[in-house]
Write a protein that holds these residues in place. Structure first.
Motif, PDB file in Angstrom:
ATOM      1  N   LYS A   1      19.524   1.866  10.809  1.00 42.58           N
ATOM      2  CA  LYS A   1      19.808   0.641  10.065  1.00 42.58           C
ATOM      3  C   LYS A   1      18.617  -0.320  10.100  1.00 42.58           C
ATOM      4  CE  LYS A   1      24.847   0.732  10.279  1.00 42.58           C
ATOM      5  NZ  LYS A   1      26.082   0.057  10.707  1.00 42.58           N
ATOM      6  N   MET A   2      17.935  -0.369  11.244  1.00 39.67           N
ATOM      7  CA  MET A   2      16.760  -1.232  11.363  1.00 39.67           C
ATOM      8  C   MET A   2      15.649  -0.751  10.422  1.00 39.67           C
ATOM      9  SD  MET A   2      14.302  -1.839  14.689  1.00 39.67           S
ATOM     10  CE  MET A   2      13.706  -0.138  14.582  1.00 39.67           C
ATOM     11  N   MET A   3      15.403   0.549  10.404  1.00 38.94           N
ATOM     12  CA  MET A   3      14.349   1.108   9.558  1.00 38.94           C
ATOM     13  C   MET A   3      14.717   1.015   8.073  1.00 38.94           C
ATOM     14  SD  MET A   3      13.291   4.400  11.925  1.00 38.94           S
ATOM     15  CE  MET A   3      12.274   5.139  10.661  1.00 38.94           C
ATOM     16  N   ARG A   4      16.001   1.190   7.763  1.00 43.27           N
ATOM     17  CA  ARG A   4      16.466   1.065   6.379  1.00 43.27           C
ATOM     18  C   ARG A   4      16.259  -0.355   5.872  1.00 43.27           C
ATOM     19  NH1 ARG A   4      20.428  -1.246   3.591  1.00 43.27           N
ATOM     20  NH2 ARG A   4      21.027  -2.267   5.524  1.00 43.27           N
ATOM     21  N   GLN A   5      16.576  -1.334   6.698  1.00 44.72           N
ATOM     22  CA  GLN A   5      16.452  -2.722   6.277  1.00 44.72           C
ATOM     23  C   GLN A   5      15.010  -3.089   5.954  1.00 44.72           C
ATOM     24  OE1 GLN A   5      18.855  -4.637   5.417  1.00 44.72           O
ATOM     25  NE2 GLN A   5      17.490  -6.340   4.881  1.00 44.72           N
ATOM     26  N   LYS A   6      14.079  -2.523   6.696  1.00 44.56           N
ATOM     27  CA  LYS A   6      12.662  -2.801   6.417  1.00 44.56           C
ATOM     28  C   LYS A   6      12.264  -2.230   5.061  1.00 44.56           C
ATOM     29  CE  LYS A   6      10.948  -3.382  11.128  1.00 44.56           C
ATOM     30  NZ  LYS A   6      12.217  -3.259  11.854  1.00 44.56           N
ATOM     31  N   LEU A   7      12.801  -1.053   4.704  1.00 42.45           N
ATOM     32  CA  LEU A   7      12.502  -0.492   3.389  1.00 42.45           C
ATOM     33  C   LEU A   7      13.101  -1.358   2.277  1.00 42.45           C
ATOM     34  CD1 LEU A   7      11.324   1.695   1.584  1.00 42.45           C
ATOM     35  CD2 LEU A   7      13.421   3.024   1.941  1.00 42.45           C
ATOM     36  N   VAL A   8      14.330  -1.842   2.489  1.00 42.21           N
ATOM     37  CA  VAL A   8      14.963  -2.720   1.509  1.00 42.21           C
ATOM     38  C   VAL A   8      14.095  -3.961   1.281  1.00 42.21           C
ATOM     39  CG1 VAL A   8      16.932  -4.240   1.105  1.00 42.21           C
ATOM     40  CG2 VAL A   8      17.308  -1.919   1.961  1.00 42.21           C
TER      41      VAL A   8
ATOM     42  N   TRP B   1      19.172   3.410  -4.303  1.00 44.13           N
ATOM     43  CA  TRP B   1      20.346   3.728  -3.478  1.00 44.13           C
ATOM     44  C   TRP B   1      20.244   3.293  -2.020  1.00 44.13           C
ATOM     45  CZ3 TRP B   1      18.680   6.705   0.515  1.00 44.13           C
ATOM     46  CH2 TRP B   1      17.545   7.513   0.308  1.00 44.13           C
ATOM     47  N   VAL B   2      19.072   2.870  -1.582  1.00 44.67           N
ATOM     48  CA  VAL B   2      18.879   2.667  -0.148  1.00 44.67           C
ATOM     49  C   VAL B   2      19.793   1.590   0.437  1.00 44.67           C
ATOM     50  CG1 VAL B   2      16.978   1.010  -0.439  1.00 44.67           C
ATOM     51  CG2 VAL B   2      17.140   2.395   1.646  1.00 44.67           C
ATOM     52  N   GLU B   3      20.138   0.584  -0.354  1.00 45.62           N
ATOM     53  CA  GLU B   3      20.977  -0.486   0.189  1.00 45.62           C
ATOM     54  C   GLU B   3      22.397  -0.015   0.468  1.00 45.62           C
ATOM     55  OE1 GLU B   3      20.445  -4.571  -0.994  1.00 45.62           O
ATOM     56  OE2 GLU B   3      18.973  -3.964  -2.498  1.00 45.62           O
TER      57      GLU B   3
ATOM     58  N   ARG C   1      12.170  -5.300  -2.208  1.00 47.44           N
ATOM     59  CA  ARG C   1      12.385  -6.626  -2.794  1.00 47.44           C
ATOM     60  C   ARG C   1      11.078  -7.394  -2.934  1.00 47.44           C
ATOM     61  NH1 ARG C   1      17.653  -8.159   0.900  1.00 47.44           N
ATOM     62  NH2 ARG C   1      19.209  -7.017  -0.326  1.00 47.44           N
ATOM     63  N   LEU C   2      10.204  -7.263  -1.951  1.00 48.14           N
ATOM     64  CA  LEU C   2       8.946  -7.998  -1.984  1.00 48.14           C
ATOM     65  C   LEU C   2       7.987  -7.432  -3.009  1.00 48.14           C
ATOM     66  CD1 LEU C   2       8.307  -8.503   1.834  1.00 48.14           C
ATOM     67  CD2 LEU C   2       8.892 -10.265   0.173  1.00 48.14           C
ATOM     68  N   ASP C   3       8.078  -6.094  -3.215  1.00 45.95           N
ATOM     69  CA  ASP C   3       7.124  -5.474  -4.126  1.00 45.95           C
ATOM     70  C   ASP C   3       7.329  -5.957  -5.554  1.00 45.95           C
ATOM     71  OD1 ASP C   3       6.692  -2.785  -6.038  1.00 45.95           O
ATOM     72  OD2 ASP C   3       5.064  -3.199  -4.638  1.00 45.95           O
ATOM     73  N   GLY C   4       8.585  -5.794  -6.050  1.00 43.45           N
ATOM     74  CA  GLY C   4       8.890  -6.227  -7.419  1.00 43.45           C
ATOM     75  C   GLY C   4       7.983  -5.553  -8.435  1.00 43.45           C
ATOM     76  N   GLY C   5       8.195  -5.808  -9.677  1.00 42.91           N
ATOM     77  CA  GLY C   5       7.304  -5.296 -10.722  1.00 42.91           C
ATOM     78  C   GLY C   5       7.308  -3.798 -10.824  1.00 42.91           C
ATOM     79  N   GLU C   6       6.306  -3.271 -11.517  1.00 43.95           N
ATOM     80  CA  GLU C   6       6.199  -1.848 -11.805  1.00 43.95           C
ATOM     81  C   GLU C   6       5.340  -1.181 -10.727  1.00 43.95           C
ATOM     82  OE1 GLU C   6       7.256   1.464 -13.880  1.00 43.95           O
ATOM     83  OE2 GLU C   6       7.845  -0.600 -14.341  1.00 43.95           O
ATOM     84  N   VAL C   7       5.891  -0.140 -10.117  1.00 46.60           N
ATOM     85  CA  VAL C   7       5.159   0.542  -9.056  1.00 46.60           C
ATOM     86  C   VAL C   7       4.170   1.551  -9.614  1.00 46.60           C
ATOM     87  CG1 VAL C   7       5.380   2.059  -7.051  1.00 46.60           C
ATOM     88  CG2 VAL C   7       7.020   0.214  -7.397  1.00 46.60           C
ATOM     89  N   GLY C   8       4.573   2.321 -10.617  1.00 45.29           N
ATOM     90  CA  GLY C   8       3.691   3.348 -11.169  1.00 45.29           C
ATOM     91  C   GLY C   8       3.708   4.607 -10.337  1.00 45.29           C
TER      92      GLY C   8
ATOM     93  N   VAL D   1       0.843  -1.194   0.000  1.00 48.61           N
ATOM     94  CA  VAL D   1       0.000   0.000   0.000  1.00 48.61           C
ATOM     95  C   VAL D   1       0.881   1.248   0.000  1.00 48.61           C
ATOM     96  CG1 VAL D   1      -1.717   1.306   1.323  1.00 48.61           C
ATOM     97  CG2 VAL D   1      -1.898  -1.186   1.158  1.00 48.61           C
ATOM     98  N   ARG D   2       1.990   1.167   0.700  1.00 50.33           N
ATOM     99  CA  ARG D   2       2.907   2.305   0.771  1.00 50.33           C
ATOM    100  C   ARG D   2       3.977   2.264  -0.304  1.00 50.33           C
ATOM    101  NH1 ARG D   2       2.367   6.859   1.982  1.00 50.33           N
ATOM    102  NH2 ARG D   2       4.520   7.169   2.623  1.00 50.33           N
ATOM    103  N   ALA D   3       4.165   1.127  -0.972  1.00 52.92           N
ATOM    104  CA  ALA D   3       5.269   0.999  -1.926  1.00 52.92           C
ATOM    105  C   ALA D   3       5.202   2.050  -3.026  1.00 52.92           C
ATOM    106  CB  ALA D   3       5.268  -0.398  -2.533  1.00 52.92           C
ATOM    107  N   ARG D   4       4.004   2.330  -3.531  1.00 54.22           N
ATOM    108  CA  ARG D   4       3.896   3.277  -4.643  1.00 54.22           C
ATOM    109  C   ARG D   4       4.414   4.654  -4.241  1.00 54.22           C
ATOM    110  NH1 ARG D   4      -1.087   3.315  -4.980  1.00 54.22           N
ATOM    111  NH2 ARG D   4      -1.369   1.618  -6.465  1.00 54.22           N
ATOM    112  N   ASN D   5       3.966   5.144  -3.089  1.00 52.40           N
ATOM    113  CA  ASN D   5       4.372   6.484  -2.670  1.00 52.40           C
ATOM    114  C   ASN D   5       5.866   6.590  -2.408  1.00 52.40           C
ATOM    115  OD1 ASN D   5       2.197   8.180  -2.865  1.00 52.40           O
ATOM    116  ND2 ASN D   5       1.589   8.033  -0.728  1.00 52.40           N
ATOM    117  N   VAL D   6       6.482   5.529  -1.912  1.00 51.38           N
ATOM    118  CA  VAL D   6       7.898   5.592  -1.550  1.00 51.38           C
ATOM    119  C   VAL D   6       8.791   5.318  -2.752  1.00 51.38           C
ATOM    120  CG1 VAL D   6       9.690   4.591  -0.086  1.00 51.38           C
ATOM    121  CG2 VAL D   6       7.387   4.920   0.825  1.00 51.38           C
TER     122      VAL D   6
END
Length: 290
Positions: free
Chosen positions: A267-274, A249-251, A278-285, A236-241
């Motif tokens: 580092k904990m919060m960054r890893q969750k974004l990474v 560059w986040v990694e 990876r889980l989202d994959g595909g085209e975000v739009g 749900v948040r992937a598109r906006n981010v």
């Protein structure tokens, strides 16, 4: 805090926190923003919000002017540790955990951190909701607005700021007929409020509140524009981010310039974004179109 921030946000769609960071930190951030702005205007930072475009994707060519600078947490950003220290600051994190649903710090996801600046010519954003297109029907709006907001978004003013204009309570309802028929740049929307911030104040707001931005080329502006997510937001948040190019560059972020406690948090919060990327994959739009 004596005020229930979550209740206040739910009722009116925004909350203002005065003097959220100490004055010396605000002064240091102002200086850093001046440096970053100079680099961006000379074409030495490619991640920009360029005139006259309102929504991503943006060009990296600053020749027509810029109204924002993207990716303050990017590992190559000058003064990145200073910007990161403000993003992962206790005052910001404590506020976010209060505003999000059943949230602890372990649930937080690093998202976006950008800089909004004074452009060389007057500029304005149309009335919009960040993640609901203007073409949405009333029923579609109501359905989307019932969904939990798995993030907190804020503007932190480094100079006095009155650029954000919003309609309190509009995050809880579909647009009225008057709002639907209004000009995209309507100067006097019924019930509108100009959010007035003093240097050091922050406003946290629901990004699906009906709002717009007004950029006065004669008024200095350096406003930190950030968001932090909740792990439950998922795609749900992937598109906006991810529409802002963060995944590129986040990694590489290490946050070695932060003090130990903030570094561990970052580092904990960054890893969750990474992981989200990876889980989202595909085209975000993209959420909006110019």
């Amino acid at each position: 805090m004596s005020v229930d921030l979550k209740t206040l946000l739910a009722a009116q769609g925004f909350v203002i926190l005065p003097s959220i960071l100490p004055a010396p930190q605000i002064a240091s951030l102002r200086s850093a923003c001046t440096t970053v702005r100079s680099l961006a205007e000379r074409g030495q930072w490619p991640h920009l919000r360029t005139l006259p475009k309102q929504f991503p994707p943006w060009s990296s060519d600053p020749s027509h002017g810029i109204w924002g600078i993207q990716h303050l947490l990017h590992p190559d950003m000058p003064h990145q540790p200073l910007f990161a220290a403000s993003y992962f600051h206790d005052a910001i994190i404590d506020t976010v955990t209060q505003l999000l649903h059943g949230c602890s710090e372990d649930d937080l996801v690093m998202e976006l951190y950008n800089l909004l600046i004074r452009p060389r010519a007057d500029f304005a954003l149309r009335w919009h909701r960040d993640d609901i297109p203007p073409s949405a029907s009333a029923a579609e709006e109501e359905e989307r607005l019932r969904e939990p907001a798995w993030h907190a978004q804020w503007n932190l003013a480094l100079y006095d700021d009155r650029s954000l204009v919003l309609v309190p309570g509009s995050h809880r309802r579909a647009r009225t007929e008057r709002e639907r028929e209004a000009d995209a740049y309507e100067r006097d929307m019924p019930g509108q409020l100009v959010v007035e911030l003093k240097a050091g104040d922050a406003v946290f707001y629901d990004n699906n509140i009906l709002h717009r931005g007004i950029y006065d080329c004669h008024t200095e502006r350096a406003t930190l524009h950030g968001s932090i997510g909740h792990v439950a937001g998922g795609n749900v948040r992937a598109r906006n981010v991810l529409q802002h190019g963060t995944a590129e560059w986040v990694e590489r972020c290490r946050f070695d310039g932060l003090e130990k406690g903030q570094r561990q948090r970052a580092k904990m919060m960054r890893q969750k974004l990474v992981q989200m990327g990876r889980l989202d994959g595909g085209e975000v739009g993209f959420s909006q179109e110019d």
